[in-house]
Design an enzyme around this catalytic site. Structure first.
Site, PDB file in Angstrom:
ATOM      1  N   SER A 129       0.865  -1.176   0.000  1.00  0.00           N
ATOM      2  CA  SER A 129       0.000   0.000   0.000  1.00  0.00           C
ATOM      3  C   SER A 129       0.899   1.223   0.000  1.00  0.00           C
ATOM      4  O   SER A 129       2.046   1.163   0.469  1.00  0.00           O
ATOM      5  CB  SER A 129      -0.856   0.006   1.274  1.00  0.00           C
ATOM      6  OG  SER A 129      -1.427   1.277   1.483  1.00  0.00           O
ATOM      7  N   TYR A 142      -1.505  -1.697  10.392  1.00  0.00           N
ATOM      8  CA  TYR A 142      -1.661  -1.879   8.937  1.00  0.00           C
ATOM      9  C   TYR A 142      -0.405  -1.412   8.204  1.00  0.00           C
ATOM     10  O   TYR A 142       0.128  -2.121   7.339  1.00  0.00           O
ATOM     11  CB  TYR A 142      -2.885  -1.103   8.459  1.00  0.00           C
ATOM     12  CG  TYR A 142      -3.196  -1.237   6.985  1.00  0.00           C
ATOM     13  CD1 TYR A 142      -3.901  -2.338   6.500  1.00  0.00           C
ATOM     14  CD2 TYR A 142      -2.809  -0.257   6.067  1.00  0.00           C
ATOM     15  CE1 TYR A 142      -4.195  -2.463   5.145  1.00  0.00           C
ATOM     16  CE2 TYR A 142      -3.094  -0.375   4.713  1.00  0.00           C
ATOM     17  CZ  TYR A 142      -3.796  -1.476   4.259  1.00  0.00           C
ATOM     18  OH  TYR A 142      -4.088  -1.605   2.911  1.00  0.00           O
TER      19      TYR A 142
HETATM   20  N1  LIG Z   1      -8.733  -0.578  -0.996  1.00  0.00           N
HETATM   21  C1  LIG Z   1      -7.651   0.161  -0.821  1.00  0.00           C
HETATM   22  O1  LIG Z   1      -7.702   1.382  -0.749  1.00  0.00           O
HETATM   23  C2  LIG Z   1      -6.305  -0.499  -0.713  1.00  0.00           C
HETATM   24  C3  LIG Z   1      -5.171   0.305  -0.844  1.00  0.00           C
HETATM   25  C4  LIG Z   1      -3.918  -0.281  -0.747  1.00  0.00           C
HETATM   26  C5  LIG Z   1      -3.801  -1.636  -0.530  1.00  0.00           C
HETATM   27  N2  LIG Z   1      -4.916  -2.394  -0.397  1.00  0.00           N
HETATM   28  C6  LIG Z   1      -4.740  -3.831  -0.171  1.00  0.00           C
HETATM   29  O2  LIG Z   1      -5.324  -4.533  -1.243  1.00  0.00           O
HETATM   30  C7  LIG Z   1      -5.780  -5.805  -0.766  1.00  0.00           C
HETATM   31  C8  LIG Z   1      -7.238  -5.978  -1.138  1.00  0.00           C
HETATM   32  O3  LIG Z   1      -7.989  -4.964  -0.480  1.00  0.00           O
HETATM   33  P1  LIG Z   1      -9.494  -4.599  -0.904  1.00  0.00           P
HETATM   34  O4  LIG Z   1      -9.645  -3.169  -0.706  1.00  0.00           O
HETATM   35  O5  LIG Z   1      -9.820  -5.218  -2.203  1.00  0.00           O
HETATM   36  O6  LIG Z   1     -10.280  -5.324   0.295  1.00  0.00           O
HETATM   37  P2  LIG Z   1     -11.623  -6.209   0.322  1.00  0.00           P
HETATM   38  O7  LIG Z   1     -12.052  -6.194   1.736  1.00  0.00           O
HETATM   39  O8  LIG Z   1     -12.563  -5.790  -0.741  1.00  0.00           O
HETATM   40  O9  LIG Z   1     -11.064  -7.665  -0.063  1.00  0.00           O
HETATM   41  C9  LIG Z   1     -10.192  -8.348   0.787  1.00  0.00           C
HETATM   42  C10 LIG Z   1     -10.495  -9.830   0.688  1.00  0.00           C
HETATM   43  O10 LIG Z   1      -9.548 -10.521   1.527  1.00  0.00           O
HETATM   44  C11 LIG Z   1     -10.251 -11.567   2.192  1.00  0.00           C
HETATM   45  N3  LIG Z   1      -9.537 -11.916   3.420  1.00  0.00           N
HETATM   46  C12 LIG Z   1      -9.339 -11.143   4.513  1.00  0.00           C
HETATM   47  N4  LIG Z   1      -8.657 -11.828   5.433  1.00  0.00           N
HETATM   48  C13 LIG Z   1      -8.413 -13.060   4.920  1.00  0.00           C
HETATM   49  C14 LIG Z   1      -7.760 -14.214   5.408  1.00  0.00           C
HETATM   50  N5  LIG Z   1      -7.204 -14.249   6.625  1.00  0.00           N
HETATM   51  N6  LIG Z   1      -7.693 -15.303   4.603  1.00  0.00           N
HETATM   52  C15 LIG Z   1      -8.264 -15.296   3.375  1.00  0.00           C
HETATM   53  N7  LIG Z   1      -8.906 -14.227   2.870  1.00  0.00           N
HETATM   54  C16 LIG Z   1      -8.989 -13.121   3.633  1.00  0.00           C
HETATM   55  C17 LIG Z   1     -11.626 -10.994   2.476  1.00  0.00           C
HETATM   56  O11 LIG Z   1     -12.571 -12.022   2.718  1.00  0.00           O
HETATM   57  C18 LIG Z   1     -11.897 -10.208   1.190  1.00  0.00           C
HETATM   58  O12 LIG Z   1     -12.564 -10.996   0.227  1.00  0.00           O
HETATM   59  C19 LIG Z   1      -5.525  -5.814   0.745  1.00  0.00           C
HETATM   60  O13 LIG Z   1      -4.288  -6.455   1.005  1.00  0.00           O
HETATM   61  C20 LIG Z   1      -5.426  -4.341   1.072  1.00  0.00           C
HETATM   62  O14 LIG Z   1      -4.680  -4.110   2.235  1.00  0.00           O
HETATM   63  C21 LIG Z   1      -6.166  -1.862  -0.496  1.00  0.00           C
END
Ligand SMILES: NC(=O)c1ccc[n+]([C@@H]2O[C@H](COP(=O)([O-])OP(=O)(O)OC[C@H]3O[C@@H](n4cnc5c(N)ncnc54)[C@H](O)[C@@H]3O)[C@@H](O)[C@H]2O)c1
Length: 235
Positions: A129, A142
């Site tokens: 991130s 985080y």
């Molecule tokens: N959305 C943002 O702004 C953003 C920015 C930077 C990084 N990220 C990273 O991108 C990735 C995806 O984020 P997102 O926004 O799509 O989130 P999201 O909540 O839409 O999707 C995350 C998915 O991970 C699954 N998950 C969580 N814990 C788990 C576990 N222990 N085992 C298996 N599955 C698990 C959840 O069930 C969910 O389907 C994450 O690593 C997040 O930190 C997101």
């Protein structure tokens, strides 16, 4: 010809948000796709498993290899987010944050590496991130986990480069996903206000960066972090 024809992508967190969009784009580019997620996923062959559970990860990777073939691309996108001042972070929350992001990435990567090494090629794409680079008040666990992903990526990239395997990060800014939607509206509003572009990113913008890293033409990227963040962090 499709960019990922003949490839097999394993996507953790592929039931939602960024992971789901990457899985969908990769499938549209010809890859076979399998998903590991704690939540159900009806779109692709999927195993419901917690990426922090070593036995469940081993079984899920083996089951998906049987369904789709061994992964030639791994996307570690499973993640969680919590906002709290450090004094209010209990040990269970701290451990869970590091486990989902770091231990999960470690376990799934370790499970797919032998087949990639044997094949002499592979692509590993980890979700860090912009906050792993920049830090954020109220998000110490985080940001610590996401900074750890950067170190994991750079070190493993060196370790497997001669085996034809690339290891890179995506470091998105705030992206319009269920994870961001779960944050208080005023927090999201304040984040957007700080961005030069004054908007959230889209999952499509992240997925196309992942495609660049996964496709043959992305083969000279390794150990790097692609930062799509609306100008919030410029490196
Ligand atoms: N959305 C943002 O702004 C953003 C920015 C930077 C990084 N990220 C990273 O991108 C990735 C995806 O984020 P997102 O926004 O799509 O989130 P999201 O909540 O839409 O999707 C995350 C998915 O991970 C699954 N998950 C969580 N814990 C788990 C576990 N222990 N085992 C298996 N599955 C698990 C959840 O069930 C969910 O389907 C994450 O690593 C997040 O930190 C997101």
């Amino acid at each position: 010809m499709s960019a990922l024809a003949g490839m097999t992508a394993l996507v953790t967190g592929g039931a939602s948000g960024i992971g789901l969009e990457i899985a969908t784009l990769f499938a549209s580019e010809g890859a076979k796709v399998g998903v590991i997620d704690m939540a159900p996923c009806a779109d692709f062959p999927a195993v419901q498993a917690d990426v922090t559970d070593p036995g469940a990860v081993t079984a899920a990777v083996a089951k998906l290899a049987g369904l789709t073939g061994p992964a030639t691309i791994l996307v570690n996108a499973a993640g969680i987010d919590v906002i709290a001042p450090l004094e209010e972070v209990d040990l269970a929350l701290w451990n869970r944050m590091l486990a989902v992001h770091l231990t999960g990435t470690f376990l799934v990567t370790q499970a797919v590496l032998p087949a990639m090494r044997a094949a002499g090629s592979g692509r590993i794409i980890n979700l860090s991130s912009q906050l792993g680079h920049r830090g954020a008040a109220g998000m110490v666990p985080y940001c610590t986990a996401k900074a750890g992903i950067l170190g994991f990526t750079k070190s493993l990239a060196r370790e497997v480069a001669e085996d034809g395997i690339t290891v890179n990060c995506l470091a998105p800014g705030p992206i319009d996903t269920p994870l961001v939607a779960s944050l208080p509206a005023e927090v999201v509003g304040a984040i957007v206000e700080e961005l030069p572009m004054k908007r959230l990113g889209t999952v499509a913008e992240v997925a196309h960066a992942a495609l660049l890293l996964a496709r043959a033409e992305g083969g000279f990227f390794t150990g790097t972090s692609l930062n799509m963040n609306g100008g919030h962090v410029m490196m």
